[in-house]
Design an enzyme around this catalytic site. Sequence first.
Site, PDB file in Angstrom:
ATOM      1  CG  HIS A 112      31.333  45.429  36.983  1.00 47.57           C
ATOM      2  ND1 HIS A 112      32.606  45.448  36.924  1.00 47.57           N
ATOM      3  CD2 HIS A 112      30.977  46.561  37.491  1.00 47.57           C
ATOM      4  CE1 HIS A 112      33.226  46.416  38.002  1.00 47.57           C
ATOM      5  NE2 HIS A 112      32.049  46.948  38.241  1.00 47.57           N
ATOM      6  NE  ARG A 153      53.284  25.096  20.274  1.00 48.65           N
ATOM      7  CZ  ARG A 153      54.429  24.844  20.838  1.00 48.65           C
ATOM      8  NH1 ARG A 153      55.233  24.514  19.890  1.00 48.65           N
ATOM      9  NH2 ARG A 153      55.053  25.238  22.058  1.00 48.65           N
ATOM     10  CD  GLU A 173      42.871  44.920  34.267  1.00 49.97           C
ATOM     11  OE1 GLU A 173      43.418  46.329  34.550  1.00 49.97           O
ATOM     12  OE2 GLU A 173      42.210  44.532  35.099  1.00 49.97           O
TER      13      GLU A 173
END
Length: 571
Positions: free
Chosen positions: A460, A479, A490
């Site tokens: 992990h 931006r 994830e």
Amino acid sequence: MEIDVMFQGRLSKKLVFCIMLISGVFTLLSTSYTVYHDYRNRISALEQQVKDIVDSYEQPLGVAIYKSQTLIVTLILETFRGLSDEYLAAAKDSDGKNVMTVANIEQDEIMGKMNALGTRNNYFTYKKEIDFGLSKYVTNGEVVVIEGYVGSIEVTVSTEHVKREIIGNIKTILVAQFIKTLIVSLFILFLIDKLILSRQIRIVNWLREFSKNQSIDPLQLRKTIHPDELDDMTYVINDMGSKIVSHQKSLENTVNDRTRELVVKNTELENAQKELHLMLHSKSLALNHIEETLSTALWETDIFGNIISMSESLDKNVLRTDSGTNVLRLSEVVSLPRSKNKDSFDKVLKGIFDSREPFTIHDTEIKNSFGNRISIRLDGRPKIIDGAFTGYNGTITDISSEKKLRMLAYSDGLTGLANRLALEHHFEKTQQRAKRLNFSNGIMALDLDFFKSINDNYGHAVGDDVLKAVALSLSDCVREEDCVARIGGEEFVVLVQGVTLEGLITLAERINESVRSLRPSSLPIERKITVSIGLTIVALNEQLSDALKRADDFLYMSKKNGRDTVSYDSK
């Protein structure tokens, strides 16, 4: 006043110049007009005299030409000798042959001038044809019958002597007129000086002395039963002078009274100031206690942004200076965070000071005495005294704890990205702005490919390193106004403002390339990292859950298509 004294005045010189200039121009014009008419009259008289002589000798000259009496012709032509210093008289018969020519200059010169007569204005020519018609002419008791045309006479005289006489007269006239103009100008100037200038100079000199010493005697008035404008001016000046002297004495008395009152007021003010100092000292002690309790410091600047006073806690605990010994600008004490420091904070403050409006800057920083940066909120209010702007005063509030709590509430603890709550807040703001400016927003759903195998095979801790690297890569691709959030293990979401579908696709491909190039040191080099992406354009009235569900659907499509790819609605 003597002539040389009169010419010393500036106004006298101007008057003489103007009088002589006007008189000279008028004299020149009138003289030119007179001379021109005299010239024309003399030329006309000369022409008329030639015509009269020709007319009076017409018949005898015609008989002489007819009878070829050259002596008589010569005598008649000699009559024109006294008319001019240059003349030419010629008689011709009926066939045009020259009978006799009489002139007072050489024949060659006569011919040259005769050839130039058509282009010169210095000669007058008179020609007459002699025609007897059917008349008879009696001479010396003899009847001579002469009929028809017998010949002609042509007389040319020079007018140069008339011009010379006129030019001579012009010189005499101009000299006489100049003398007359000079005498008249001086006489007029004498009168003007006597009646105006001398009295004006006396008034000016008196006013100069009065401006230096207002106790001088008044101007003397003329003894006259017919006062003029200067007499009226003298009277008005005397009245004004007396009023000024009276007002000056009244003003001096008023100043003395006010001075005595000011001494009394100063004494009262000194006593009030002592009491005020005692009150301010007690207030300062109370204020310092409040500052320490609320983590707030006070500051005050002049109109240029220089700090002129500050709280004791700000001076000693932050700046570590002795109060009053250093001149610091507010922009030297407070700064923008490094991530937002596009413009110098001095420039930002200058714009605020120019506006002279209250302001609050939530996200600023200040260094404490240990060199650590502290997040603060900067508040300021303009100081207006008697309607004039004199600077700003305000507070500096420590918001470090507040900022930490806000970061915990709105950010992902592992990656530092926005969490689901922050994403929802950012989505609401961007949607409102899109409606107001009428542009579209885009949303991406991203999922790391085979992330479970990384946790299973490498642990992990390595998985956490991969998540951090992917988070940093996503932040570098977008931006500042866009939002990158982690909403699951994830799973990531990218919210893009003001974008078209084509632009959103281009950004997704750039993210794929950026993630493929990641090589975390804790992961074997042959182990590549990829992401699958689903994207869509958000409708103006759409909710986050609906847009995110549609993006997730396209994400699953990317998973089915082999991962490491981008899926979207192509309609």
